[in-house]
Design a protein around this motif. Structure first.
Motif, PDB file in Angstrom:
ATOM      1  N   LEU A 121       0.826  -1.215   0.000  1.00  0.00           N
ATOM      2  CA  LEU A 121       0.000   0.000   0.000  1.00  0.00           C
ATOM      3  C   LEU A 121       0.855   1.257   0.000  1.00  0.00           C
ATOM      4  O   LEU A 121       0.481   2.272  -0.580  1.00  0.00           O
ATOM      5  CB  LEU A 121      -0.922   0.027   1.218  1.00  0.00           C
ATOM      6  N   GLN A 122       2.012   1.206   0.663  1.00  0.00           N
ATOM      7  CA  GLN A 122       2.841   2.392   0.796  1.00  0.00           C
ATOM      8  C   GLN A 122       3.732   2.662  -0.413  1.00  0.00           C
ATOM      9  O   GLN A 122       3.950   3.809  -0.769  1.00  0.00           O
ATOM     10  CB  GLN A 122       3.734   2.283   2.032  1.00  0.00           C
ATOM     11  N   ASP A 124       3.953   0.637  -3.665  1.00  0.00           N
ATOM     12  CA  ASP A 124       3.645   0.161  -5.014  1.00  0.00           C
ATOM     13  C   ASP A 124       2.920   1.229  -5.814  1.00  0.00           C
ATOM     14  O   ASP A 124       2.012   1.887  -5.321  1.00  0.00           O
ATOM     15  CB  ASP A 124       2.787  -1.106  -4.929  1.00  0.00           C
ATOM     16  N   LYS A 130      -2.295  -2.397  -5.211  1.00  0.00           N
ATOM     17  CA  LYS A 130      -2.790  -1.672  -4.033  1.00  0.00           C
ATOM     18  C   LYS A 130      -4.225  -2.062  -3.709  1.00  0.00           C
ATOM     19  O   LYS A 130      -4.582  -2.272  -2.558  1.00  0.00           O
ATOM     20  CB  LYS A 130      -2.690  -0.160  -4.249  1.00  0.00           C
ATOM     21  N   LYS A 134      -5.363  -3.888  -0.334  1.00  0.00           N
ATOM     22  CA  LYS A 134      -6.349  -3.209   0.507  1.00  0.00           C
ATOM     23  C   LYS A 134      -7.561  -4.109   0.750  1.00  0.00           C
ATOM     24  O   LYS A 134      -8.084  -4.181   1.857  1.00  0.00           O
ATOM     25  CB  LYS A 134      -6.791  -1.901  -0.150  1.00  0.00           C
ATOM     26  N   SER A 157      -1.065   3.153   7.335  1.00  0.00           N
ATOM     27  CA  SER A 157      -1.532   2.817   5.993  1.00  0.00           C
ATOM     28  C   SER A 157      -2.542   1.678   5.997  1.00  0.00           C
ATOM     29  O   SER A 157      -3.023   1.285   4.962  1.00  0.00           O
ATOM     30  CB  SER A 157      -0.343   2.429   5.103  1.00  0.00           C
TER      31      SER A 157
END
Length: 161
Positions: A121-122, A124, A130, A134, A157
């Motif tokens: 999530l941070q 890519d 993502k 998620k 995140s």
């Protein structure tokens, strides 16, 4: 008519692949001596073969789920992580693929899968990766959110439901 017949034949071949074939592909993914290109080619092949339910079941029977999770933990290349997540997403959509029991979810925390998903999530740039990360985190947030296994910097995140 010939073109339709050849398409039907190709489709029939795609859904009648033997379990032994999937066992071979899983061995390619397990083998640490094989170049990364071979692993990515095997993952791309699985992405193409997994839309059909019978292929997913055969892949699960070949032991792919644990191998894919280990591969996700061991790889640092984002494209390979994305391919693994795509295949795992396909396998999760069949009953045989991934039953999210509390024990399995806890094990995923302990071996670092959740931290890896938070890192995706941070860092890519791929929206697909993502979104998949998620989605997995949201599905199991009730179990993972308050765990000490998730480092505090990654909690910022962590998606909420």
């Amino acid at each position: 008519m010939t073109r339709i017949g050849s398409l039907f034949t190709m489709f029939t071949h795609l859904i009648t692949i033997k379990t032994d074939f999937f066992i071979g592909v899983v061995h390619i993914l397990q083998d640490q001596k094989i170049l990364n290109q071979a692993s990515k080619a095997a993952l791309k092949l699985l992405v193409e073969l997994c839309p059909w339910g019978k292929n997913r079941i055969k892949l699960v029977e070949a032991g792919a789920v644990s191998v894919l999770i280990e591969l996700l933990l061991d790889t640092s290349e984002l494209r390979a992580c994305e391919l693994v997540l795509i295949v795992l997403n396909q396998l999760c959509s069949c009953v045989e693929g991934f039953s999210a029991t509390d024990r399995v979810l806890e094990e995923m925390l302990q071996v670092g899968v959740v931290s890896k998903l938070c890192l995706v999530l941070q860092v890519d740039n791929s929206l697909k990766a993502k979104d998949r990360a998620k989605e997995i985190l949201k599905l199991h947030s009730r179990v993972w959110k308050n765990s000490s296994c998730i480092p505090p910097p990654l909690l910022s995140s962590y998606p909420t439901c």
